[in-house]
Design an enzyme around this catalytic site. Structure first.
Site, PDB file in Angstrom:
ATOM      1  N   TYR C  38      43.557  60.069  29.126  1.00  0.00           N
ATOM      2  CA  TYR C  38      44.585  59.577  30.038  1.00  0.00           C
ATOM      3  C   TYR C  38      44.306  60.038  31.469  1.00  0.00           C
ATOM      4  O   TYR C  38      43.924  61.186  31.691  1.00  0.00           O
ATOM      5  CB  TYR C  38      45.966  60.105  29.618  1.00  0.00           C
ATOM      6  CG  TYR C  38      46.453  59.551  28.308  1.00  0.00           C
ATOM      7  CD1 TYR C  38      46.677  58.192  28.147  1.00  0.00           C
ATOM      8  CD2 TYR C  38      46.685  60.393  27.229  1.00  0.00           C
ATOM      9  CE1 TYR C  38      47.139  57.685  26.945  1.00  0.00           C
ATOM     10  CE2 TYR C  38      47.143  59.890  26.018  1.00  0.00           C
ATOM     11  CZ  TYR C  38      47.367  58.536  25.880  1.00  0.00           C
ATOM     12  OH  TYR C  38      47.826  58.031  24.691  1.00  0.00           O
ATOM     13  N   HIS C 194      58.218  56.989  28.841  1.00  0.00           N
ATOM     14  CA  HIS C 194      56.872  57.431  28.467  1.00  0.00           C
ATOM     15  C   HIS C 194      56.918  58.643  27.544  1.00  0.00           C
ATOM     16  O   HIS C 194      55.880  59.231  27.243  1.00  0.00           O
ATOM     17  CB  HIS C 194      56.062  57.777  29.717  1.00  0.00           C
ATOM     18  CG  HIS C 194      55.676  56.585  30.535  1.00  0.00           C
ATOM     19  ND1 HIS C 194      56.247  56.283  31.747  1.00  0.00           N
ATOM     20  CD2 HIS C 194      54.786  55.585  30.293  1.00  0.00           C
ATOM     21  CE1 HIS C 194      55.724  55.162  32.219  1.00  0.00           C
ATOM     22  NE2 HIS C 194      54.845  54.720  31.366  1.00  0.00           N
ATOM     23  N   ARG C 224      46.377  48.729  36.583  1.00  0.00           N
ATOM     24  CA  ARG C 224      45.609  49.638  35.744  1.00  0.00           C
ATOM     25  C   ARG C 224      45.385  48.956  34.401  1.00  0.00           C
ATOM     26  O   ARG C 224      46.027  47.954  34.086  1.00  0.00           O
ATOM     27  CB  ARG C 224      46.319  50.973  35.559  1.00  0.00           C
ATOM     28  CG  ARG C 224      47.569  50.887  34.703  1.00  0.00           C
ATOM     29  CD  ARG C 224      48.255  52.246  34.571  1.00  0.00           C
ATOM     30  NE  ARG C 224      47.530  53.156  33.689  1.00  0.00           N
ATOM     31  CZ  ARG C 224      47.811  53.348  32.390  1.00  0.00           C
ATOM     32  NH1 ARG C 224      48.802  52.696  31.825  1.00  0.00           N
ATOM     33  NH2 ARG C 224      47.121  54.192  31.661  1.00  0.00           N
ATOM     34  N   ASN C 226      45.227  49.560  30.166  1.00  0.00           N
ATOM     35  CA  ASN C 226      45.568  50.421  29.045  1.00  0.00           C
ATOM     36  C   ASN C 226      45.085  49.699  27.786  1.00  0.00           C
ATOM     37  O   ASN C 226      44.767  48.507  27.831  1.00  0.00           O
ATOM     38  CB  ASN C 226      47.078  50.651  29.006  1.00  0.00           C
ATOM     39  CG  ASN C 226      47.447  51.818  28.109  1.00  0.00           C
ATOM     40  OD1 ASN C 226      46.580  52.579  27.667  1.00  0.00           O
ATOM     41  ND2 ASN C 226      48.729  51.963  27.830  1.00  0.00           N
ATOM     42  N   GLU C 266      45.752  45.921  27.867  1.00  0.00           N
ATOM     43  CA  GLU C 266      46.838  45.530  28.762  1.00  0.00           C
ATOM     44  C   GLU C 266      46.362  45.645  30.204  1.00  0.00           C
ATOM     45  O   GLU C 266      45.971  46.726  30.637  1.00  0.00           O
ATOM     46  CB  GLU C 266      48.047  46.445  28.559  1.00  0.00           C
ATOM     47  CG  GLU C 266      48.716  46.255  27.216  1.00  0.00           C
ATOM     48  CD  GLU C 266      49.813  47.279  26.942  1.00  0.00           C
ATOM     49  OE1 GLU C 266      50.479  47.138  25.919  1.00  0.00           O
ATOM     50  OE2 GLU C 266      49.979  48.223  27.751  1.00  0.00           O
ATOM     51  N   TYR C 317      48.568  58.512  17.985  1.00  0.00           N
ATOM     52  CA  TYR C 317      49.565  57.779  18.760  1.00  0.00           C
ATOM     53  C   TYR C 317      49.287  56.276  18.730  1.00  0.00           C
ATOM     54  O   TYR C 317      50.197  55.460  18.651  1.00  0.00           O
ATOM     55  CB  TYR C 317      49.582  58.294  20.199  1.00  0.00           C
ATOM     56  CG  TYR C 317      50.492  57.516  21.108  1.00  0.00           C
ATOM     57  CD1 TYR C 317      51.872  57.499  20.896  1.00  0.00           C
ATOM     58  CD2 TYR C 317      49.985  56.787  22.182  1.00  0.00           C
ATOM     59  CE1 TYR C 317      52.710  56.779  21.715  1.00  0.00           C
ATOM     60  CE2 TYR C 317      50.821  56.068  23.008  1.00  0.00           C
ATOM     61  CZ  TYR C 317      52.180  56.067  22.778  1.00  0.00           C
ATOM     62  OH  TYR C 317      53.013  55.342  23.590  1.00  0.00           O
ATOM     63  N   LYS C 318      48.015  55.899  18.780  1.00  0.00           N
ATOM     64  CA  LYS C 318      47.672  54.480  18.805  1.00  0.00           C
ATOM     65  C   LYS C 318      47.575  53.887  17.395  1.00  0.00           C
ATOM     66  O   LYS C 318      47.257  52.706  17.246  1.00  0.00           O
ATOM     67  CB  LYS C 318      46.358  54.274  19.568  1.00  0.00           C
ATOM     68  CG  LYS C 318      46.469  54.611  21.061  1.00  0.00           C
ATOM     69  CD  LYS C 318      45.190  54.295  21.826  1.00  0.00           C
ATOM     70  CE  LYS C 318      45.245  54.754  23.279  1.00  0.00           C
ATOM     71  NZ  LYS C 318      46.082  53.918  24.157  1.00  0.00           N
TER      72      LYS C 318
END
Lengths: 318, 195, 351
Positions: C38, C194, C224, C226, C266, C317-318
């Site tokens: 990140y 977030h 950005r 993601n 994204e 998390y993903k």
């Protein structure tokens, strides 16, 4: 941030409003529409008087719906840096000037249940653009305008179009008879206060409101923002072996790029850390959010996009 | 209690007066302000206090006076909320709203305050009493009350919900997500975490 | 280049979504380096960039018609995927103005906007829409302005109100999301919504990003990238429907991994809006299967390296643990370990 795009406008109309006030209407020099002006926004005018360049910020007073022209009201100030005197004396209808994109640091708050506007003198200008919106949306507001007795008529005329939509009072009798604390104390929950005018008035509004228990988030003072530029300085790029001059309104990153050096960068706003460069000599005025306090104190690195030299010269490992 | 490291979960401080406020209204869902929830030097006399006694025979009283030090009782939390809405509608700037109690009560108060125009800066909340959670099922939107375990059966769709630390102040609830969505039937044992 | 829409492709049931060769090459591949962590990877959203996906304010591609239809299906099932809190009404009109003017300027063959004072006429040729309405008057449109225009755009959108030096997600059109719920998150502050993201809070990423975004200026949008991974080309991977799509994660085998596992990117854009001072956040979703991406040598090698070395908390998390190793195993034979160019460009001109 990157330098905002510049717009070229032609002075379409100059209208005297009083002894020292003039309204200027500006239209796109090359046709088309101007960017939607935000209520509360200002624009930076670049005025050229021979070789002298002046940059002055003025609030937009025209409604957001009007994209064919911007309107500003300029007071001629005795101790003017030159911009207002230039506009009053030398600017002519038909002249073409450069302006910046509208910048809004004085927006209306969407969640406010009531808007209390307090203007002093020429500080009325951003509040006029607020009034356009408040009236058009049927929102609840109260406006107080303070001014010298001889100018009360001018301000009353400017405010007349909004009188039916809300409570508007022009106080031509000076601050002494203006019951600021009484007005602030009786406002319902959820009111936001907006003030623009002489620094002393804005401070009086802020401190009186705070003392009456208003939270900071509901007190709004007009500000044209911190100047993103600063004093000019020189940066010696040690690896490239060249020296660049950084102008007053230019960032170090922009100066380096203008010299043809491909510097690392990403966000151009002091947040991502990409443009960090080692400092070999000189003191840095840090303006970024990336470096830690310790890193800033050690003066070992600079973020090219926002930070500047504190002295006349920096030597960078670039 | 476990910490899932999710930052939306509220953190609380012992109850303390906000000296920037002009008047101070404290609401609690019990008969008294829980003494273990207040900061050192807390002076109840600086607040107007609204309490709940849970008795229908309680005689009604005017809600419009705002003197510090008064204590006014209500028959139930719902009774208190209804009066609070009325009261906030008549209030002027400078009010601070405080609440002490279980988490669902606190954020129900927040909802009433927010609707009346109060910002987070004008409200202070302190958690006291049960740590039981209100769970919002993200799949069927049913709310399951008084949850004390890491996994709970949804009162609406019957799914086995993992109690996630993600908290919505608007819904005054934590998120419940089906724990065996990927491999149906693979439900870990529930642990008692929020008693 | 004329766009060839594929109006019949699907993002559910038989999943007929595919990328053309040009579609693969314009994919906004999200990894500029062999490692991923990140960061505040925000840059000015200016025209041009490493792939053709960066040529417009709001990118329109071959999937436009099909994605708008998929959005309509999700909204028919769950109208609350589009919600805007009442104080955001001006931001709704700001959004409509920005998207209409941008699409009309960037794709004059597809969209047009003409104005007669407040009376606007909008023409959307791909969706066969012609609408005359009064700007600022919601009852002159068939649905509220934010919903109206975001039904005609690819990707999700949220509206952020700025107050008390924070941003609040006070509205959105969210039908193509990577596992977050508008219904649950609406009204939250920047750090709250977030909240579930691991590691980044501790690294100060959100503190810095928030400060940066609070200063975002009108006329100077930023962007950005993601990413995550999705089984099947499914746009609606919402928490609401997790019990519907979650079991897909157990269906991956070494035989189907390349076709079924998709990299989900994204392209996030942020625009300051003029009247409301709100921020419009565009979350444009691109899907490409591992097999499609593998046709670009640089991308298949880099994807292999990123997945191989990914931090365990980010994997978790993903939602990758059930099938990550199979993706790595299918890509590994094609990674010779040779150094790759920095940046996300494909380094190819044709497939």
């Amino acid at each position: 941030m990157t330098a905002a795009p510049t717009l070229s406008v032609r002075i379409r109309e100059i209208e005297p409003l009083g002894a020292s006030l003039k309204r200027f209407a500006l239209e796109p020099a090359h046709g088309g529409e101007l960017p939607t002006p935000a209520p509360g926004a200002h624009i930076l005018l670049t005025l050229r008087d021979g070789g002298r360049v002046m940059k002055n910020a003025y609030s937009l007073v025209s409604p957001a719906a009007a994209r064919d022209r911007y309107e500003i009201i300029v007071r001629r100030v005795a101790q003017s840096r030159g911009g207002s005197a230039f506009l009053h004396q030398q600017a002519r209808e038909g002249d073409v000037i450069d302006i910046g994109y509208p910048v809004n640091l004085f927006p209306l708050q969407a969640k406010a249940r009531k808007h209390l506007l307090i203007g002093g003198g020429i500080g009325i200008t951003p509040l006029l653009s607020h009034l356009h919106l408040l009236k058009a949306r049927g929102l609840k507001f109260e406006m107080h305008q303070l001014c010298a007795p001889e100018e009360a008529g001018v301000f009353e005329a400017l405010l007349a179009p909004y009188g039916e939509a809300g409570e508007i009072l022009v106080h031509g009798t000076g601050r002494a008879r203006f019951d600021l604390a009484g007005i602030l104390a009786r406002q319902p929950l959820g009111t936001h206060v907006y003030t623009c005018g002489p620094r002393t008035l804005m401070e009086a509004v802020a401190t009186t409101a705070s003392a009456l228990g208003w939270p900071a988030g509901k007190i709004h003072k007009e500000s044209f923002g911190e100047n993103s530029g600063g004093l000019p300085f020189k940066a010696m790029l040690a690896r490239s072996g060249i020296e660049v001059e950084v102008g007053e309104t230019q960032s170090l990153l922009e100066a380096v790029e203008a010299a043809g050096i491909d510097a690392p960068c990403l966000c151009r706003g002091g947040a991502c850390g990409e443009c960090k460069v080692s400092v070999l000599e000189g003191e840095v005025e840090h303006r970024d959010d990336f470096l830690s306090a310790e890193e800033k104190a050690s003066q070992g690195a600079i973020m090219l996009c926002v930070s500047r030299a504190r002295g006349a010269r920096l030597v960078l490992d670039l | 209690m476990t910490d899932q490291g999710i930052k939306s979960r509220p953190r609380y401080q012992p109850l303390e007066i906000d000296p920037a406020g002009r008047h101070h209204l404290l609401v609690v869902p019990s008969e008294d302000v829980p003494s273990d929830a207040v900061a050192e030097g807390f002076a109840p006399s600086a607040f107007e206090v609204w309490t709940v006694v849970r008795k229908s025979a309680l005689p009604p009283s005017a809600i419009t006076e705002e003197a510090a030090g008064t204590v006014r009782a209500f028959r139930s939390p719902a009774h208190l909320f209804s009066a609070l809405e009325e009261r906030l509608a008549r209030e002027t700037m400078g009010l601070r709203l405080y609440a002490v109690g279980p988490e669902d009560f606190l954020w129900d108060v927040y909802g009433v305050g927010e609707k009346a125009g109060l910002s987070p800066q004008e409200m202070r909340f302190t958690h006291s009493g049960t740590k039981a959670r209100r769970i919002f099922c993200v799949h069927c939107r049913a709310v399951t009350e008084k949850v004390t375990t890491s996994i709970v059966t949804c009162s609406g769709c019957g799914a086995s919900l993992f109690v996630r630390d993600h908290f919505s102040r608007r819904l005054s609830a934590f998120m419940g997500v089906q724990v065996d969505a990927e491999a149906p039937g693979d439900v870990p044992a529930a642990e008692e975490l929020y008693a | 280049m004329t766009l060839q829409f594929k109006p019949d492709e699907t993002f559910r049931k038989d999943f007929t979504y595919r990328n053309s060769d040009a579609g693969i090459l314009r994919f906004p591949f999200p990894f500029p380096e062999d490692e991923y962590m990140y960061s505040v990877n925000i840059e000015p959203h200016v025209r041009g960039g490493p792939t053709a996906a960066f040529q417009a304010a709001f990118d329109v591609d071959e999937h436009y018609v099909a994605e708008c239809r998929e959005r309509a299906l999700v909204l028919a099932e769950d109208p609350k995927r589009c919600q805007v809190l009442p104080h955001m009404e001006l931001a709704q009109w700001d959004t409509l103005e920005l998207i209409m003017e941008s699409l009309a300027a960037d794709y004059p063959d597809l969209f047009s906007l003409s104005k007669d004072g407040d009376l606007w006429t909008w023409v959307n040729k791909p969706l066969s829409i012609q609408q005359t309405f009064t700007f600022g008057k919601a009852d002159t449109l068939p649905c509220p302005p934010f919903e109206y225009i975001t039904r005609q755009a690819q990707g999700d959108f949220t509206l952020q109100d700025q107050r008390e030096d924070n941003l609040y997600v006070d509205g959105g059109m969210v039908t193509t999301q990577a596992d977050w719920s508008l219904e649950f998150d609406i009204g939250m502050s920047f750090h709250e919504w977030h909240g579930p993201v691991p590691l980044a809070h501790e690294k100060g990423v959100f503190d810095r990003a928030l400060k940066y975004l609070l200063r975002l200026q009108y006329g100077q949008p930023v962007r950005r990238l993601n990413w995550t991974m999705t089984i099947n080309p499914r746009l609606d991977t919402s928490p609401e429907n997790y019990p519907v799509w979650g079991p897909d994660r157990t269906t991956i085998t070494p035989e189907n991994v390349a076709e079924k596992v998709h990299l989900r990117v994204e392209l996030q854009t942020l625009f300051r809006l003029p009247r409301s001072n709100a921020i419009l956040f565009g979350i444009r979703c691109y899907l490409a299967s591992v097999a499609e991406l593998s046709r670009v040598p640089k991308w298949r090698k880099r994807l292999h390296r990123v997945l191989r070395d990914l931090h365990p908390a980010i994997q978790e998390y993903k939602g990758l643990p059930r099938y990550r190793q199979m993706v790595i195993d299918t890509l590994a034979p094609f990674d010779d370990g040779a150094p790759l160019s920095k940046g996300i460009q494909s380094d190819l001109t044709a497939l």
